[in-house]
Design an enzyme around this catalytic site. Structure first.
Site, PDB file in Angstrom:
ATOM      1  N   THR A 185       0.872  -1.176   0.000  1.00 22.83           N
ATOM      2  CA  THR A 185       0.000   0.000   0.000  1.00 22.83           C
ATOM      3  C   THR A 185       0.907   1.224   0.000  1.00 22.83           C
ATOM      4  O   THR A 185       2.079   1.121   0.375  1.00 22.83           O
ATOM      5  CB  THR A 185      -0.881   0.033   1.263  1.00 22.83           C
ATOM      6  OG1 THR A 185      -0.004   0.087   2.389  1.00 22.83           O
ATOM      7  CG2 THR A 185      -1.747  -1.194   1.361  1.00 22.83           C
ATOM      8  N   GLU A 330      -5.829  -3.807  -0.649  1.00 21.65           N
ATOM      9  CA  GLU A 330      -6.148  -4.925   0.246  1.00 21.65           C
ATOM     10  C   GLU A 330      -7.289  -5.784  -0.295  1.00 21.65           C
ATOM     11  O   GLU A 330      -7.617  -6.807   0.281  1.00 21.65           O
ATOM     12  CB  GLU A 330      -6.541  -4.376   1.630  1.00 21.65           C
ATOM     13  CG  GLU A 330      -5.392  -3.780   2.426  1.00 21.65           C
ATOM     14  CD  GLU A 330      -5.148  -2.300   2.138  1.00 21.65           C
ATOM     15  OE1 GLU A 330      -5.548  -1.825   1.050  1.00 21.65           O
ATOM     16  OE2 GLU A 330      -4.550  -1.618   2.994  1.00 21.65           O
ATOM     17  N   LYS A 438     -14.071  17.470  10.644  1.00 23.95           N
ATOM     18  CA  LYS A 438     -14.907  17.404  11.852  1.00 23.95           C
ATOM     19  C   LYS A 438     -15.182  18.823  12.327  1.00 23.95           C
ATOM     20  O   LYS A 438     -14.345  19.473  12.908  1.00 23.95           O
ATOM     21  CB  LYS A 438     -14.234  16.549  12.908  1.00 23.95           C
ATOM     22  CG  LYS A 438     -14.071  15.137  12.374  1.00 23.95           C
ATOM     23  CD  LYS A 438     -13.519  14.147  13.343  1.00 23.95           C
ATOM     24  CE  LYS A 438     -13.422  12.786  12.683  1.00 23.95           C
ATOM     25  NZ  LYS A 438     -12.212  12.582  11.861  1.00 23.95           N
ATOM     26  N   TRP A 443     -19.724  15.769  10.969  1.00 17.66           N
ATOM     27  CA  TRP A 443     -18.802  15.405   9.900  1.00 17.66           C
ATOM     28  C   TRP A 443     -19.162  16.079   8.588  1.00 17.66           C
ATOM     29  O   TRP A 443     -20.331  16.151   8.226  1.00 17.66           O
ATOM     30  CB  TRP A 443     -18.839  13.897   9.665  1.00 17.66           C
ATOM     31  CG  TRP A 443     -18.115  13.118  10.703  1.00 17.66           C
ATOM     32  CD1 TRP A 443     -17.670  13.580  11.913  1.00 17.66           C
ATOM     33  CD2 TRP A 443     -17.763  11.735  10.642  1.00 17.66           C
ATOM     34  NE1 TRP A 443     -17.068  12.562  12.597  1.00 17.66           N
ATOM     35  CE2 TRP A 443     -17.115  11.421  11.846  1.00 17.66           C
ATOM     36  CE3 TRP A 443     -17.943  10.725   9.679  1.00 17.66           C
ATOM     37  CZ2 TRP A 443     -16.630  10.149  12.120  1.00 17.66           C
ATOM     38  CZ3 TRP A 443     -17.468   9.460   9.953  1.00 17.66           C
ATOM     39  CH2 TRP A 443     -16.816   9.175  11.155  1.00 17.66           C
TER      40      TRP A 443
HETATM   41  P1  ADP Z   1      -3.608   3.576  -1.382  1.00 16.79           P
HETATM   42  O1  ADP Z   1      -4.273   3.409  -0.043  1.00 16.79           O
HETATM   43  O2  ADP Z   1      -2.319   2.914  -1.552  1.00 16.79           O
HETATM   44  O3  ADP Z   1      -3.775   4.923  -2.017  1.00 16.79           O
HETATM   45  P2  ADP Z   1      -5.458   2.048  -2.871  1.00 16.79           P
HETATM   46  O4  ADP Z   1      -5.276   2.212  -4.301  1.00 16.79           O
HETATM   47  O5  ADP Z   1      -5.552   0.747  -2.254  1.00 16.79           O
HETATM   48  O6  ADP Z   1      -4.316   2.690  -2.331  1.00 16.79           O
HETATM   49  O7  ADP Z   1      -6.601   3.017  -2.389  1.00 16.79           O
HETATM   50  C1  ADP Z   1      -7.756   2.574  -1.782  1.00 16.79           C
HETATM   51  C2  ADP Z   1      -8.580   3.754  -1.368  1.00 16.79           C
HETATM   52  O8  ADP Z   1      -8.832   4.621  -2.463  1.00 16.79           O
HETATM   53  C3  ADP Z   1      -9.935   3.393  -0.862  1.00 16.79           C
HETATM   54  O9  ADP Z   1      -9.890   2.980   0.473  1.00 16.79           O
HETATM   55  C4  ADP Z   1     -10.697   4.701  -1.049  1.00 16.79           C
HETATM   56  O10 ADP Z   1     -10.445   5.612  -0.013  1.00 16.79           O
HETATM   57  C5  ADP Z   1     -10.092   5.246  -2.311  1.00 16.79           C
HETATM   58  N1  ADP Z   1     -10.941   4.929  -3.455  1.00 16.79           N
HETATM   59  C6  ADP Z   1     -10.806   3.932  -4.335  1.00 16.79           C
HETATM   60  N2  ADP Z   1     -11.763   3.982  -5.273  1.00 16.79           N
HETATM   61  C7  ADP Z   1     -12.553   5.036  -4.977  1.00 16.79           C
HETATM   62  C8  ADP Z   1     -13.728   5.624  -5.555  1.00 16.79           C
HETATM   63  N3  ADP Z   1     -14.278   5.154  -6.655  1.00 16.79           N
HETATM   64  N4  ADP Z   1     -14.252   6.710  -4.935  1.00 16.79           N
HETATM   65  C9  ADP Z   1     -13.709   7.211  -3.818  1.00 16.79           C
HETATM   66  N5  ADP Z   1     -12.604   6.712  -3.241  1.00 16.79           N
HETATM   67  C10 ADP Z   1     -12.030   5.645  -3.807  1.00 16.79           C
END
Ligand code: ADP
Length: 541
Positions: A185, A330, A438, A443
């Site tokens: 990640t 994940e 916040k 929120w």
């Molecule tokens: P990193 O945490 O390494 O940036 P990831 O690519 O695993 O990588 O990112 C996952 C996160 O990206 C999700 O938990 C979410 O917050 C965000 N995310 C992914 N797709 C979307 C989406 N379509 N809309 C909003 N947020 C998104």
């Protein structure tokens, strides 16, 4: 007991199938060398077996990690199959990370070999000496392109290794739960952690992701994955595309609007996938040059929220269907995708659009729920928001090397996202929990605020963060990059929110900047912005 064949679900079966049943279908790659390379699934399968043999000769064993630092291209695809298919673990490293971070990840993974595209030679030179487990660095090129006097220890030439290796290779059979690949990640807080996929999880994810209400890949498609193969395995496309026999088109390092557009047209691309920031470049290029797409029909956008304005441009101006999808490293990564059902066909255009802007319904295999801070499940009413939890056979149970200990809550994985789920089961992300503002105990989700700003014609990019406020703790600050040759004032932008959102959600101020910080996976870095605007004094304070 059922009486069906017991065949392990292994990644090698995908390329075997592609070769045997769609052997002459094409894989086209724009190479680092600058030219366009074309070959077939049959060729890819042959060279993947040669790579498996070459790795065996180098002493790579079942379970050993082999890293790549490479763009989307055919050699990288050979690594996907040659490494994982032989029982070793493919570790795709994000080359956009800082060399120090790369060295940390490579050492943490205990990578035995590292393959890299020549673009990254200076990066490899910067960290190679700090790698404690790597026995050799493999340059993904021909002998005549190898650097003459590199400081990299034990530098090997990929094409030489392939040429010397026999094509005679039987893919081994082993337990489908064996590790197949490893992705870290991005670690915006703390050190990056590894998600270790298995053959079984990858195959199940591949099946699920090709379904019509998921990525909807078929043998009639020409697929260009813009999402990098070093970002959650390009959302599984290197597996799901060969599985269907679709034509594969790799953009290599050229991700600018002009290069992408040329490839889309030349190779008659029908389907693509990527994060919103990459579409900005392509859409700007197409608009600036008054162009249209002749074959492009469908795109999956995810990784961060797709701004509705972008979705509308793609749909209405270019006739491209946009499927909004959500997932994470994940989760291999697919969790939800947003496609409509029969019962929605009678909805008005506006209601359909509102539905399509959500992140969508769970894909079979994944279950989702929202809970409050005490872990109690919240209603699916489209309004109540809570922590989003997921479960399924391609979702992580623990990080690589048990980093961070147990990650599950009652068998569910907490995503760190805050979301609503409506009565039809359509999930919408409000925010990442660490980005939520916040304000006076309530929120405010930043995605809504950003989407509204992005719909203003003068706004190229927008991000919203919480900054300190003496009375409300935090209030929203909108940070904006203006579109070239457009102008807009703070007052005009704030007025643009009127009637679109609860009044108290309206940002307190607007800061204009030249660029927003973007991370290694193409997402805005809110933590950087919070750092940058730490001392910011709101006019309302
Ligand atoms: P990193 O945490 O390494 O940036 P990831 O690519 O695993 O990588 O990112 C996952 C996160 O990206 C999700 O938990 C979410 O917050 C965000 N995310 C992914 N797709 C979307 C989406 N379509 N809309 C909003 N947020 C998104």
């Amino acid at each position: 007991m059922g009486q069906m064949m017991d065949q392990p679900l292994l990644i090698s079966s995908i390329i075997q199938h592609a070769d045997r049943h769609f052997g002459d279908n094409e894989i086209v790659s724009r190479r680092v060398e600058g030219d366009i390379h074309r070959y077939t699934y049959h060729d890819c399968h042959t060279r993947s077996r040669q790579l498996a043999n070459a790795l065996g000769t180098l002493g790579v064993k079942m379970g050993d990690r082999v890293a790549t630092l490479a763009w989307n291209g055919y050699r990288h695809l050979e690594a996907y199959y040659g490494v994982s298919g032989s029982g070793a673990v493919l570790h795709t490293v994000n080359p956009r990370l800082h060399p120090e971070q790369i060295a940390y990840i490579v050492n943490h993974a205990e990578d035995q070999y590292l393959m890299f595209d020549m673009t990254f030679l200076p990066v490899v030179e910067a960290f190679a000496a700090h790698c404690t487990t790597v026995k050799g660095f493999i340059a993904l090129c021909d002998r005549d392109r190898m650097p003459a006097d590199s400081k990299i220890p034990n530098l090997l030439c990929y094409e030489e290794l392939i040429a010397a290796a026999s094509t005679d290779y039987e893919w081994p059979l082993f337990d489908e739960n064996s590790a197949s690949s490893l992705c870290y990640t991005s670690g915006t807080t703390g050190n990056p952690k590894g998600a270790l996929y298995s053959h079984r999880s990858t195959i199940l994810h591949s099946f699920a992701s090709t379904m019509p209400d998921s990525l909807n890949v078929s043998g009639r498609d020409s697929v260009l994955p813009v999402v990098p193969m070093f970002h959650v395995n390009a959302w599984g496309l290197p597996y799901s595309v060969p599985l269907t026999g679709a034509k594969m088109v790799f953009p290599g390092p050229a991700l600018d609007g002009k290069s992408l557009y040329e490839l889309f047209e030349q190779e008659q691309v029908t389907f693509s996938a990527g994060v919103p920031t990459v579409w900005l470049g392509l859409l700007n290029y197409v608009a600036d040059n008054n162009l249209t797409f002749s074959s492009f029909k469908r795109t999956v956008i995810g990784g961060s929220a797709c701004p509705p304005a972008m979705m509308k441009t793609l749909r209405h101006r270019y006739g491209i269907e946009v499927v909004h999808a959500w997932g994470m490293t994940e989760m291999s990564p697919l969790g939800t995708s947003c496609t409509l059902q029969s019962k929605h066909m009678g909805l008005s255009e506006d209601d359909k659009q509102a539905k399509l802007e959500k992140q969508g319904h769970a894909i079979y295999g994944v279950d989702i729920k929202i809970v409050d801070d005490a872990g109690l499940e919240l209603p699916w009413d489209g309004k109540t928001y809570g922590n989003l939890l997921v479960k399924g056979p391609w979702i992580i149970s623990s990080y690589y090397k048990q980093e961070g200990g147990s990650v599950l809550e009652d068998g569910w994985f907490p995503t760190g996202d805050v979301a609503t789920i409506d009565g039809d089961g359509y999930m919408q992300i409000t925010d990442r929990s660490k980005d939520v503002i916040k304000s006076g105990g309530e929120w405010i989700g930043t995605i809504d605020l950003e989407n509204i700003a992005m719909a203003h014609p003068a706004v190229l990019q927008a991000a919203c963060i919480g900054v300190f406020h003496p009375k409300w703790d935090e209030r929203p600050l909108l940070i904006v990059v203006k579109r070239a040759s457009f102008d807009v004032t703070r007052e005009e932008l704030l007025a643009f929110y009127e009637g679109k959102i609860a009044k108290w959600w309206t940002p307190d101020d607007v800061a204009f900047v030249d660029a927003l910080p973007i991370g290694a996976t193409g997402k805005f870095l809110k933590n950087k912005m919070r750092e940058q605007f730490k001392e910011y004094k709101l006019p309302t304070a």
